[in-house]
Design a protein around this motif. Structure first.
Motif, PDB file in Angstrom:
ATOM      1  N   ILE A 181       2.881  -7.763  -5.431  1.00  0.00           N
ATOM      2  CA  ILE A 181       1.554  -8.534  -6.146  1.00  0.00           C
ATOM      3  C   ILE A 181       0.754  -7.687  -6.162  1.00  0.00           C
ATOM      4  N   VAL A 182       0.878  -6.775  -7.529  1.00  0.00           N
ATOM      5  CA  VAL A 182       0.008  -6.135  -8.341  1.00  0.00           C
ATOM      6  C   VAL A 182      -1.939  -6.792  -9.860  1.00  0.00           C
ATOM      7  N   GLN A 183      -2.327  -5.698  -9.754  1.00  0.00           N
ATOM      8  CA  GLN A 183      -2.395  -6.200 -11.046  1.00  0.00           C
ATOM      9  C   GLN A 183      -1.312  -5.381 -12.129  1.00  0.00           C
ATOM     10  N   LYS A 184      -1.336  -5.977 -13.153  1.00  0.00           N
ATOM     11  CA  LYS A 184      -0.488  -5.846 -13.917  1.00  0.00           C
ATOM     12  C   LYS A 184      -0.621  -4.394 -15.240  1.00  0.00           C
ATOM     13  N   ASP A 185      -1.731  -3.379 -15.007  1.00  0.00           N
ATOM     14  CA  ASP A 185      -2.052  -2.430 -15.069  1.00  0.00           C
ATOM     15  C   ASP A 185      -1.396  -1.206 -14.025  1.00  0.00           C
ATOM     16  N   SER A 186      -1.406  -1.811 -12.770  1.00  0.00           N
ATOM     17  CA  SER A 186      -0.796  -1.025 -12.178  1.00  0.00           C
ATOM     18  C   SER A 186       0.763  -0.296 -12.148  1.00  0.00           C
ATOM     19  N   LYS A 187       0.633   1.106 -11.316  1.00  0.00           N
ATOM     20  CA  LYS A 187       1.876   1.182 -11.771  1.00  0.00           C
ATOM     21  C   LYS A 187       2.687   1.834 -10.589  1.00  0.00           C
ATOM     22  N   ALA A 188       2.138   1.172  -9.267  1.00  0.00           N
ATOM     23  CA  ALA A 188       3.013   0.921  -8.292  1.00  0.00           C
ATOM     24  C   ALA A 188       3.936  -0.317  -8.289  1.00  0.00           C
ATOM     25  N   ALA A 189       5.050   0.370  -7.395  1.00  0.00           N
ATOM     26  CA  ALA A 189       5.805  -0.051  -7.261  1.00  0.00           C
ATOM     27  C   ALA A 189       6.734  -1.020  -5.940  1.00  0.00           C
ATOM     28  N   GLY A 190       5.415   0.102  -5.242  1.00  0.00           N
ATOM     29  CA  GLY A 190       5.992  -0.171  -4.104  1.00  0.00           C
ATOM     30  C   GLY A 190       4.684   0.237  -2.902  1.00  0.00           C
ATOM     31  N   LEU A 191       5.081  -0.570  -1.839  1.00  0.00           N
ATOM     32  CA  LEU A 191       4.132  -0.316  -0.880  1.00  0.00           C
ATOM     33  C   LEU A 191       4.155   1.662  -0.531  1.00  0.00           C
ATOM     34  N   ALA A 192       4.954   2.228  -0.717  1.00  0.00           N
ATOM     35  CA  ALA A 192       4.744   3.408  -1.352  1.00  0.00           C
ATOM     36  C   ALA A 192       3.637   3.833  -1.731  1.00  0.00           C
ATOM     37  N   ASP A 193       3.472   3.432  -2.530  1.00  0.00           N
ATOM     38  CA  ASP A 193       2.970   4.195  -3.646  1.00  0.00           C
ATOM     39  C   ASP A 193       0.886   3.650  -3.433  1.00  0.00           C
ATOM     40  N   LEU A 194       1.208   3.126  -2.529  1.00  0.00           N
ATOM     41  CA  LEU A 194      -0.435   2.193  -2.376  1.00  0.00           C
ATOM     42  C   LEU A 194      -0.901   2.941  -1.197  1.00  0.00           C
ATOM     43  N   LYS A 195      -0.575   4.586  -0.539  1.00  0.00           N
ATOM     44  CA  LYS A 195      -1.249   4.834   0.646  1.00  0.00           C
ATOM     45  C   LYS A 195      -2.862   4.952   0.257  1.00  0.00           C
ATOM     46  N   GLY A 196      -3.421   4.814   1.201  1.00  0.00           N
ATOM     47  CA  GLY A 196      -5.054   5.039   0.790  1.00  0.00           C
ATOM     48  C   GLY A 196      -5.504   3.416   0.448  1.00  0.00           C
ATOM     49  N   LYS A 197      -4.965   2.350   0.208  1.00  0.00           N
ATOM     50  CA  LYS A 197      -5.293   1.372  -0.391  1.00  0.00           C
ATOM     51  C   LYS A 197      -5.839   0.168   0.374  1.00  0.00           C
ATOM     52  N   LYS A 198      -6.405  -0.391  -0.078  1.00  0.00           N
ATOM     53  CA  LYS A 198      -6.136  -1.851   1.188  1.00  0.00           C
ATOM     54  C   LYS A 198      -4.919  -2.832   0.056  1.00  0.00           C
ATOM     55  N   VAL A 199      -4.407  -3.583   1.116  1.00  0.00           N
ATOM     56  CA  VAL A 199      -3.172  -4.508   0.550  1.00  0.00           C
ATOM     57  C   VAL A 199      -3.284  -5.434   1.472  1.00  0.00           C
ATOM     58  N   GLY A 200      -3.419  -6.609   0.657  1.00  0.00           N
ATOM     59  CA  GLY A 200      -4.459  -7.865   1.320  1.00  0.00           C
ATOM     60  C   GLY A 200      -3.037  -9.250   2.096  1.00  0.00           C
ATOM     61  N   GLY A 201      -3.524 -10.266   2.722  1.00  0.00           N
ATOM     62  CA  GLY A 201      -1.617 -10.420   3.505  1.00  0.00           C
ATOM     63  C   GLY A 201      -2.623 -12.180   4.008  1.00  0.00           C
ATOM     64  N   GLN A 202      -2.237 -12.498   4.294  1.00  0.00           N
ATOM     65  CA  GLN A 202      -2.535 -14.049   4.746  1.00  0.00           C
ATOM     66  C   GLN A 202      -1.982 -13.705   6.863  1.00  0.00           C
ATOM     67  N   ILE A 203      -3.306 -13.835   7.323  1.00  0.00           N
ATOM     68  CA  ILE A 203      -2.816 -13.044   8.622  1.00  0.00           C
ATOM     69  C   ILE A 203      -1.135 -14.420   9.028  1.00  0.00           C
ATOM     70  N   GLY A 204      -1.216 -13.654  10.070  1.00  0.00           N
ATOM     71  CA  GLY A 204       0.049 -14.257  11.058  1.00  0.00           C
ATOM     72  C   GLY A 204       1.255 -14.010  10.095  1.00  0.00           C
ATOM     73  N   THR A 205       1.169 -14.278   9.086  1.00  0.00           N
ATOM     74  CA  THR A 205       2.677 -14.438   7.797  1.00  0.00           C
ATOM     75  C   THR A 205       3.405 -12.904   8.022  1.00  0.00           C
ATOM     76  N   THR A 206       4.233 -13.252   7.842  1.00  0.00           N
ATOM     77  CA  THR A 206       5.576 -12.184   7.598  1.00  0.00           C
ATOM     78  C   THR A 206       5.066 -11.151   7.084  1.00  0.00           C
ATOM     79  N   GLY A 207       4.602 -11.046   5.879  1.00  0.00           N
ATOM     80  CA  GLY A 207       3.583 -10.727   5.097  1.00  0.00           C
ATOM     81  C   GLY A 207       2.637  -9.124   5.518  1.00  0.00           C
ATOM     82  N   TYR A 208       2.024 -10.264   6.507  1.00  0.00           N
ATOM     83  CA  TYR A 208       1.134  -9.062   6.606  1.00  0.00           C
ATOM     84  C   TYR A 208       1.122  -8.368   8.016  1.00  0.00           C
ATOM     85  N   PHE A 209       2.886  -8.986   8.081  1.00  0.00           N
ATOM     86  CA  PHE A 209       3.709  -7.912   9.485  1.00  0.00           C
ATOM     87  C   PHE A 209       4.086  -6.470   8.434  1.00  0.00           C
TER      88      PHE A 209
END
Length: 311
Positions: A181-209
């Motif tokens: 999930i990203v902001q509506k004006d973001s051009k990121a389509a995957g995690l590879a497009d977010l290098k160097g940036k902060k990405v959040g997830g709930q601790i201990g979940t498969t999303g965070y893993f």
């Protein structure tokens, strides 16, 4: 004056009434309430009376009350047949971190609701157990299971090899994917497009893993997924990774004007939710699996998906 008397060798219960009221052990109640009390009395004492062979029931009524009595007697006969199985119903306590809509969350009336809650409630009806839910923080939910504070967990727990080493899992009840999930004006389509940036997830979940496993990202953990979504909405982080039904709830409903689902993170293996139990707890596991099988066989799971997820 009408006389109603329930007796057995040890106790005598007197009822007398006139008009629309009846006296039950000295307390004035309506006639309709009397039959409810009569029903509850038999729930408690009928089997003992039958086993001892000393119980009997006298009911003297007017003709006008015959129909009501017939219904009551039919109810009691049905109870006599079913009470053994009814009393045998087991209550299973499920811990749930109710911060994961639409799977498990607290509604406006402070009730724990959601897909998993309805699924387990239906499974209990099919398998002969009552599901009781205990709101529990995610960070201690597995420790509570290991210490026996509850029977199982209903909290969108993905079945992983690591978790299977520490607890036993039910049969899968839901297939899930990790969404970005990203902001509506973001051009990121995957995690590879977010290098160097902060990405959040709930601790201990498969999303965070998944965030931790990606290269070049700064993983930011949260105790609740809603807190991560709030930070994303105001621009404190660049993206959030979580289960796709939860992502849809936030990006397509709560924050539909500001957030979007950029895509699904590909995986070599399908990801399933299951209900974990303490290692070796075969009795509870068998009950849950019996319920899951029946819910799927009757198509109840499909109805619940339409209700909660729109699928």
């Amino acid at each position: 004056m009408y006389l109603y008397t329930l007796c057995n060798v040890k106790k005598n219960y007197g009822f007398r009434g006139h008009g629309t009221a009846v006296l039950w052990a000295g307390h004035r109640v309506r006639r309709q309430e009397f039959f409810i009390l009569l029903y509850l009395f038999c729930c408690q004492h009928l089997l003992t009376m039958v086993e001892e062979g000393t119980g009997y029931l006298f009911v003297l009524i007017t003709l006008q009350e015959t129909t009501m009595l017939k219904k009551a007697v039919l109810t009691l006969v049905t109870l006599a047949v079913m009470c053994g199985s009814a009393w045998a119903e087991k209550t299973l306590v499920f811990a749930t971190d109710a911060t994961w809509p639409p799977m498990e969350f607290v509604d406006a009336d402070k009730n724990i609701v959601g897909y998993s809650i309805d699924f387990l409630t239906a499974a209990g009806k099919e398998a002969g157990f009552k599901a009781e839910f205990k709101n529990t923080a995610w960070d201690g939910i597995f420790a509570g299971l290991a210490s026996g504070r509850y029977d199982s967990i209903s909290s969108s727990v993905s079945i992983t090899e690591e978790r299977q080493k520490k607890m036993d899992f039910s049969e899968p009840y839901f297939v899930v994917q990790q969404a970005l999930i990203v902001q509506k004006d973001s051009k990121a389509a995957g995690l590879a497009d977010l290098k160097g940036k902060k990405v959040g997830g709930q601790i201990g979940t498969t999303g965070y893993f998944a965030i931790k496993a990606a290269e070049g990202l700064t993983a930011k953990s949260y105790d609740e997924i809603g807190l991560a979504m709030e930070d994303l909405n105001v621009g404190r982080i660049a993206a959030v990774v979580c289960d796709d039904p939860v992502a849809a709830n936030y990006a397509l409903i709560k924050y539909k004007d500001t957030l979007k689902i950029a895509g699904v993170i590909k995986s070599d293996k399908p990801e399933y939710y299951g209900f974990p139990v303490k290692k070796g707890n075969k009795e509870v596991l068998a009950l849950i699996n019996k319920g899951i099988e029946a819910v799927k066989a009757k198509g109840i799971d499909k109805e619940l998906k339409k209700k909660w997820i729109g699928q």
